[in-house]
Enzyme design. Structure first.
Site, PDB file in Angstrom:
ATOM      1  N   ALA A  11     -17.470 -25.795  24.252  1.00 23.81           N
ATOM      2  CA  ALA A  11     -16.310 -26.485  23.982  1.00 23.81           C
ATOM      3  C   ALA A  11     -15.669 -26.610  25.599  1.00 23.81           C
ATOM      4  O   ALA A  11     -15.444 -25.551  26.289  1.00 23.81           O
ATOM      5  CB  ALA A  11     -15.516 -25.665  23.227  1.00 23.81           C
ATOM      6  N   LYS A  12     -15.294 -27.765  26.047  1.00 27.95           N
ATOM      7  CA  LYS A  12     -14.499 -28.034  27.178  1.00 27.95           C
ATOM      8  C   LYS A  12     -13.093 -28.200  26.596  1.00 27.95           C
ATOM      9  O   LYS A  12     -12.641 -29.174  25.889  1.00 27.95           O
ATOM     10  CB  LYS A  12     -14.962 -29.249  27.997  1.00 27.95           C
ATOM     11  CG  LYS A  12     -14.281 -29.651  29.317  1.00 27.95           C
ATOM     12  CD  LYS A  12     -14.593 -31.000  29.690  1.00 27.95           C
ATOM     13  CE  LYS A  12     -13.866 -31.286  30.926  1.00 27.95           C
ATOM     14  NZ  LYS A  12     -13.972 -32.563  31.261  1.00 27.95           N
TER      15      LYS A  12
END
Length: 266
Positions: free
Chosen positions: A177-178
């Protein structure tokens, strides 16, 4: 989930994704301060730095430049993206299929933006489902640009929103997850907890001073994040390799910021 430590995204369990999808997402304005940064070949050369674990680009850039760098750069194919000319509720066009990324681009991983909270969230989540399941068939890791955004969100970086973004990435099946930095190490720790086995990387954001940028990266790593996905804070610098030298120290060796700046010759 895909095994992370052995994936092309990781080096010693850490990540530094160099993102270069800005020409589509933001337009030429992102290249004005350093005009040579508009040349993708320059950024591919920068991506050969040992700190960079993958380079994220759109399909057209990958087609034109990646064949010359396949031996030296891991490709993260960005599957969706929309120009800054678009003025509607946040949305992102699917510009590349997983099959094309795997079979024609020889990508090592894929990335997909999801705007949680947008009026288009449902359609985007369904598009992500298709991409995530196809990526599993090709053994490609999936990075979600998890960016809550839309008319109902007044603050897209408050701690609860970023924790929700990290959890949404887990729930929908992303390997990484960015997320944007939520303002403190404590808040970042909460985002990492909410992500569970999904690895969390910090979005690099707009260009800041070397020290301010590295201090934020250090806080994200100390909070349990595995690294960084950064564009402007690298390619908008006159000498991108200096900041990459420093990032290598902070992310992979977990040094102090002072030590990292000294290593970069500052």
């Amino acid at each position: 989930m895909q095994p992370f430590n052995d994936s092309p995204l990781a080096r010693d369990g850490k990540v530094l994704i160099l993102a270069y999808d800005h020409g589509l997402e933001h337009g030429p304005v992102d290249f004005e301060d350093v005009p040579e940064s508009a040349d993708p070949e320059r950024v591919f050369d920068v991506a050969t730095h040992p700190a960079v674990t993958s380079l994220a680009v759109q399909k057209g850039i990958a087609e034109a430049y990646y064949p010359s760098y396949e031996d030296d750069v891991n490709l993260l194919a960005k599957l969706n993206g929309t120009s800054n000319l678009w003025m509607g509720e946040p949305d992102s066009a699917v510009n590349c299929s997983v099959e094309y990324a795997a079979n024609e681009l020889n990508a090592d991983a894929v990335g997909f933006t999801l705007y949680g909270g947008s009026n288009h969230e449902i359609e985007m989540a369904e598009e992500f489902r298709d991409a995530q399941e196809a990526a599993r068939e090709h053994d490609l890791p999936v990075v979600m640009w998890s960016y809550p955004r839309g008319q109902g969100l007044k603050n897209d970086t408050k701690p609860g929103t970023i924790a929700y973004a990290a959890r949404q990435a887990l729930e929908l099946g992303a390997d990484v997850a960015k997320v944007k930095y939520p303002g403190s190490q404590e808040a970042m720790e909460q985002a990492v907890r909410m992500a569970g086995p999904t690895k969390v990387v910090m979005s690099g954001g707009s260009k800041t001073s070397d020290r301010d940028f590295l201090e934020t990266v250090k806080a994200a790593i100390d909070a349990g994040g595995v690294g960084l996905a950064v564009g402007r804070n690298v390619f908008q610098r006159e000498n991108p390799r200096h900041i990459l030298d420093a990032l290598e120290k902070v992310i992979f060796e977990e040094t102090t910021v002072d030590t990292a700046l000294e290593a970069a010759g500052e």
